[in-house]
Design a protein around this motif. Structure first.
Motif, PDB file in Angstrom:
ATOM      1  N   ASN A 107     -76.580 -51.391  11.042  1.00  0.00           N
ATOM      2  CA  ASN A 107     -77.541 -50.623  10.255  1.00  0.00           C
ATOM      3  C   ASN A 107     -77.281 -49.119  10.309  1.00  0.00           C
ATOM      4  OD1 ASN A 107     -79.133 -52.977   9.588  1.00  0.00           O
ATOM      5  ND2 ASN A 107     -79.859 -52.952  11.714  1.00  0.00           N
ATOM      6  N   ALA A 108     -76.039 -48.740  10.583  1.00  0.00           N
ATOM      7  CA  ALA A 108     -75.725 -47.311  10.701  1.00  0.00           C
ATOM      8  C   ALA A 108     -75.993 -46.581   9.393  1.00  0.00           C
ATOM      9  CB  ALA A 108     -74.259 -47.127  11.099  1.00  0.00           C
ATOM     10  N   MET A 109     -76.440 -45.342   9.518  1.00  0.00           N
ATOM     11  CA  MET A 109     -76.671 -44.509   8.332  1.00  0.00           C
ATOM     12  C   MET A 109     -75.393 -44.372   7.517  1.00  0.00           C
ATOM     13  SD  MET A 109     -79.121 -41.350   9.470  1.00  0.00           S
ATOM     14  CE  MET A 109     -77.811 -40.585  10.410  1.00  0.00           C
ATOM     15  N   THR A 110     -75.530 -44.298   6.243  1.00  0.00           N
ATOM     16  CA  THR A 110     -74.486 -44.020   5.245  1.00  0.00           C
ATOM     17  C   THR A 110     -73.541 -45.181   5.008  1.00  0.00           C
ATOM     18  OG1 THR A 110     -72.851 -42.978   6.723  1.00  0.00           O
ATOM     19  CG2 THR A 110     -74.586 -41.563   5.840  1.00  0.00           C
ATOM     20  N   GLY A 111     -73.741 -46.326   5.686  1.00  0.00           N
ATOM     21  CA  GLY A 111     -73.026 -47.508   5.270  1.00  0.00           C
ATOM     22  C   GLY A 111     -71.795 -47.912   6.057  1.00  0.00           C
ATOM     23  N   ALA A 112     -70.842 -48.550   5.358  1.00  0.00           N
ATOM     24  CA  ALA A 112     -69.769 -49.314   5.983  1.00  0.00           C
ATOM     25  C   ALA A 112     -68.797 -48.458   6.791  1.00  0.00           C
ATOM     26  CB  ALA A 112     -69.006 -50.100   4.922  1.00  0.00           C
ATOM     27  N   VAL A 113     -68.464 -47.273   6.316  1.00  0.00           N
ATOM     28  CA  VAL A 113     -67.484 -46.442   7.034  1.00  0.00           C
ATOM     29  C   VAL A 113     -68.037 -46.029   8.390  1.00  0.00           C
ATOM     30  CG1 VAL A 113     -66.191 -44.282   7.004  1.00  0.00           C
ATOM     31  CG2 VAL A 113     -66.403 -45.635   4.917  1.00  0.00           C
ATOM     32  N   ALA A 114     -69.279 -45.594   8.416  1.00  0.00           N
ATOM     33  CA  ALA A 114     -69.910 -45.224   9.686  1.00  0.00           C
ATOM     34  C   ALA A 114     -70.061 -46.446  10.581  1.00  0.00           C
ATOM     35  CB  ALA A 114     -71.269 -44.581   9.442  1.00  0.00           C
ATOM     36  N   ALA A 115     -70.465 -47.570   9.999  1.00  0.00           N
ATOM     37  CA  ALA A 115     -70.610 -48.795  10.788  1.00  0.00           C
ATOM     38  C   ALA A 115     -69.288 -49.196  11.423  1.00  0.00           C
ATOM     39  CB  ALA A 115     -71.144 -49.917   9.909  1.00  0.00           C
ATOM     40  N   ALA A 116     -68.197 -49.110  10.664  1.00  0.00           N
ATOM     41  CA  ALA A 116     -66.881 -49.455  11.199  1.00  0.00           C
ATOM     42  C   ALA A 116     -66.490 -48.520  12.336  1.00  0.00           C
ATOM     43  CB  ALA A 116     -65.838 -49.398  10.086  1.00  0.00           C
ATOM     44  N   GLY A 117     -66.826 -47.233  12.185  1.00  0.00           N
ATOM     45  CA  GLY A 117     -66.511 -46.279  13.247  1.00  0.00           C
ATOM     46  C   GLY A 117     -67.212 -46.609  14.543  1.00  0.00           C
ATOM     47  N   PHE A 118     -68.493 -46.972  14.467  1.00  0.00           N
ATOM     48  CA  PHE A 118     -69.237 -47.297  15.676  1.00  0.00           C
ATOM     49  C   PHE A 118     -68.831 -48.652  16.259  1.00  0.00           C
ATOM     50  CE2 PHE A 118     -72.410 -44.213  13.808  1.00  0.00           C
ATOM     51  CZ  PHE A 118     -72.178 -43.234  14.767  1.00  0.00           C
ATOM     52  N   PHE A 119     -68.492 -49.608  15.385  1.00  0.00           N
ATOM     53  CA  PHE A 119     -67.980 -50.886  15.884  1.00  0.00           C
ATOM     54  C   PHE A 119     -66.672 -50.677  16.657  1.00  0.00           C
ATOM     55  CE2 PHE A 119     -70.526 -53.511  12.789  1.00  0.00           C
ATOM     56  CZ  PHE A 119     -71.088 -54.355  13.748  1.00  0.00           C
ATOM     57  N   ALA A 120     -65.782 -49.859  16.075  1.00  0.00           N
ATOM     58  CA  ALA A 120     -64.500 -49.593  16.734  1.00  0.00           C
ATOM     59  C   ALA A 120     -64.698 -48.872  18.057  1.00  0.00           C
ATOM     60  CB  ALA A 120     -63.601 -48.775  15.800  1.00  0.00           C
ATOM     61  N   LEU A 121     -65.621 -47.926  18.075  1.00  0.00           N
ATOM     62  CA  LEU A 121     -65.940 -47.242  19.333  1.00  0.00           C
ATOM     63  C   LEU A 121     -66.406 -48.240  20.381  1.00  0.00           C
ATOM     64  CD1 LEU A 121     -66.698 -44.930  21.245  1.00  0.00           C
ATOM     65  CD2 LEU A 121     -68.807 -44.613  19.912  1.00  0.00           C
ATOM     66  N   GLY A 122     -67.299 -49.144  19.999  1.00  0.00           N
ATOM     67  CA  GLY A 122     -67.802 -50.124  20.956  1.00  0.00           C
ATOM     68  C   GLY A 122     -66.709 -51.004  21.518  1.00  0.00           C
ATOM     69  N   LEU A 123     -65.803 -51.450  20.658  1.00  0.00           N
ATOM     70  CA  LEU A 123     -64.701 -52.304  21.122  1.00  0.00           C
ATOM     71  C   LEU A 123     -63.780 -51.545  22.071  1.00  0.00           C
ATOM     72  CD1 LEU A 123     -63.786 -54.214  17.832  1.00  0.00           C
ATOM     73  CD2 LEU A 123     -64.902 -55.152  19.874  1.00  0.00           C
ATOM     74  N   ALA A 124     -63.449 -50.298  21.715  1.00  0.00           N
ATOM     75  CA  ALA A 124     -62.595 -49.497  22.593  1.00  0.00           C
ATOM     76  C   ALA A 124     -63.291 -49.216  23.917  1.00  0.00           C
ATOM     77  CB  ALA A 124     -62.215 -48.189  21.901  1.00  0.00           C
ATOM     78  N   TRP A 125     -64.584 -48.987  23.875  1.00  0.00           N
ATOM     79  CA  TRP A 125     -65.376 -48.668  25.065  1.00  0.00           C
ATOM     80  C   TRP A 125     -65.405 -49.835  26.034  1.00  0.00           C
ATOM     81  CZ3 TRP A 125     -71.365 -47.702  25.009  1.00  0.00           C
ATOM     82  CH2 TRP A 125     -71.719 -46.893  26.096  1.00  0.00           C
ATOM     83  N   ILE A 126     -65.735 -51.014  25.534  1.00  0.00           N
ATOM     84  CA  ILE A 126     -65.830 -52.171  26.423  1.00  0.00           C
ATOM     85  C   ILE A 126     -64.447 -52.601  26.903  1.00  0.00           C
ATOM     86  CG2 ILE A 126     -65.727 -53.997  24.664  1.00  0.00           C
ATOM     87  CD1 ILE A 126     -68.116 -53.862  27.708  1.00  0.00           C
ATOM     88  N   ALA A 127     -63.413 -52.418  26.056  1.00  0.00           N
ATOM     89  CA  ALA A 127     -62.054 -52.801  26.449  1.00  0.00           C
ATOM     90  C   ALA A 127     -61.523 -51.909  27.563  1.00  0.00           C
ATOM     91  CB  ALA A 127     -61.129 -52.747  25.239  1.00  0.00           C
ATOM     92  N   THR A 128     -61.676 -50.587  27.426  1.00  0.00           N
ATOM     93  CA  THR A 128     -61.161 -49.689  28.464  1.00  0.00           C
ATOM     94  C   THR A 128     -61.937 -49.862  29.770  1.00  0.00           C
ATOM     95  OG1 THR A 128     -62.587 -47.920  27.583  1.00  0.00           O
ATOM     96  CG2 THR A 128     -60.299 -47.960  26.854  1.00  0.00           C
ATOM     97  N   THR A 129     -63.238 -50.065  29.656  1.00  0.00           N
ATOM     98  CA  THR A 129     -64.050 -50.274  30.862  1.00  0.00           C
ATOM     99  C   THR A 129     -63.670 -51.586  31.535  1.00  0.00           C
ATOM    100  OG1 THR A 129     -65.862 -49.070  29.794  1.00  0.00           O
ATOM    101  CG2 THR A 129     -66.401 -50.348  31.761  1.00  0.00           C
ATOM    102  N   GLY A 130     -63.462 -52.627  30.743  1.00  0.00           N
ATOM    103  CA  GLY A 130     -63.047 -53.906  31.308  1.00  0.00           C
ATOM    104  C   GLY A 130     -61.702 -53.831  31.998  1.00  0.00           C
ATOM    105  N   MET A 131     -60.768 -53.074  31.407  1.00  0.00           N
ATOM    106  CA  MET A 131     -59.462 -52.902  32.048  1.00  0.00           C
ATOM    107  C   MET A 131     -59.608 -52.138  33.355  1.00  0.00           C
ATOM    108  SD  MET A 131     -57.075 -54.416  30.356  1.00  0.00           S
ATOM    109  CE  MET A 131     -55.575 -53.605  30.925  1.00  0.00           C
ATOM    110  N   GLY A 132     -60.471 -51.130  33.361  1.00  0.00           N
ATOM    111  CA  GLY A 132     -60.703 -50.386  34.599  1.00  0.00           C
ATOM    112  C   GLY A 132     -61.278 -51.264  35.683  1.00  0.00           C
ATOM    113  N   LEU A 133     -62.225 -52.119  35.329  1.00  0.00           N
ATOM    114  CA  LEU A 133     -62.809 -53.050  36.297  1.00  0.00           C
ATOM    115  C   LEU A 133     -61.768 -54.031  36.806  1.00  0.00           C
ATOM    116  CD1 LEU A 133     -65.222 -54.337  37.774  1.00  0.00           C
ATOM    117  CD2 LEU A 133     -65.682 -55.638  35.670  1.00  0.00           C
ATOM    118  N   ALA A 134     -60.973 -54.562  35.902  1.00  0.00           N
ATOM    119  CA  ALA A 134     -59.944 -55.524  36.303  1.00  0.00           C
ATOM    120  C   ALA A 134     -58.952 -54.896  37.274  1.00  0.00           C
ATOM    121  CB  ALA A 134     -59.217 -56.047  35.064  1.00  0.00           C
ATOM    122  N   ARG A 135     -58.540 -53.660  37.022  1.00  0.00           N
ATOM    123  CA  ARG A 135     -57.579 -53.000  37.916  1.00  0.00           C
ATOM    124  C   ARG A 135     -58.211 -52.728  39.288  1.00  0.00           C
ATOM    125  NH1 ARG A 135     -55.050 -54.981  34.726  1.00  0.00           N
ATOM    126  NH2 ARG A 135     -53.473 -54.100  33.321  1.00  0.00           N
ATOM    127  N   ALA A 136     -59.495 -52.430  39.323  1.00  0.00           N
ATOM    128  CA  ALA A 136     -60.160 -52.233  40.613  1.00  0.00           C
ATOM    129  C   ALA A 136     -60.194 -53.536  41.400  1.00  0.00           C
ATOM    130  CB  ALA A 136     -61.572 -51.703  40.402  1.00  0.00           C
TER     131      ALA A 136
END
Length: 213
Positions: A107-136
């Protein structure tokens, strides 16, 4: 030697400014957890998904507040058990923040481009954090620190988002025009700067900005 000292000092000051910004924004955003907090319904994501919005605001704020101290070597050396527990809380906060962000991104403001940006941020965020946890868990701590620095660079999107929003409003750019760009600008440059920094320092060196005591 003088140039090297200046560089280390400048980096330490930059990290201090980042930490203070994270603390200020994180604590301010925790207000959403207060009972009876009035909400503006101008944001579609808040109007359509108020509970996920509150959960996301609180959990992401906790990650923002908890993150900076984790990178200070003196803290890790003196309080290793506390470092581990704070790290677990950081990872859990990001997991909750990511899950609660999914309906907000839809439901991001202004539609699909903004929504895609936040979806991509979320995926990168959880992926990098998960890799950090795995390495620990694998006790590969040098790699763990590198992945968690990438993770915190993305956590810092909460800071850069507000900077870009404030700047665009200050110069009078219409939100309908600026917001799709900001949804990507708030995190892609952060990730690129973190990657440039890590590559510059090499795979085994401790990040220079975090060597101050």
């Amino acid at each position: 030697m003088k140039a090297r000292f200046f560089s280390s000092s400048a980096l330490a000051w930059s990290w201090g400014l980042l930490s203070l910004s994270a603390l200020a924004i994180g604590i301010f955003s925790l207000r959403y957890a207060l009972p009876g907090m009035p909400f503006s319904l101008d944001l579609p994501s808040l109007a359509l998904s108020p509970r996920p919005f509150v959960v996301h605001a609180v959990s992401a704020s906790l990650a923002l507040v908890l993150g900076p101290l984790q990178f200070v070597p003196a803290w890790r050396a003196r309080f290793p058990a506390l470092h581990r527990w704070v790290g677990r809380a950081y990872v859990l906060s990001i997991a909750v923040a990511w899950l609660s962000s999914l309906p907000l991104a839809v439901n991001a403001m202004t539609g699909a481009v903004a929504a895609a940006g936040f979806f991509a941020l979320g995926l990168a965020w959880i992926a990098t954090t998960g890799m950090g946890l795995a390495r620990a868990l694998q006790r590969r701590f040098a790699e763990h620190r590198r992945w968690m620095l990438r993770s915190f660079a993305l956590t810092g999107a909460a800071i850069t988002l507000r900077i870009y929003l404030g700047a665009s409003m200050a110069v009078g750019i219409d939100e309908q025009l600026s917001y799709p760009f900001i949804a990507w600008l708030c995190w892609v440059p952060n990730a690129l700067v973190a990657e440039w920094y890590l590559r510059r320092k090499g795979p085994t060196q401790r990040p220079q900005a975090l060597q101050f005591q």
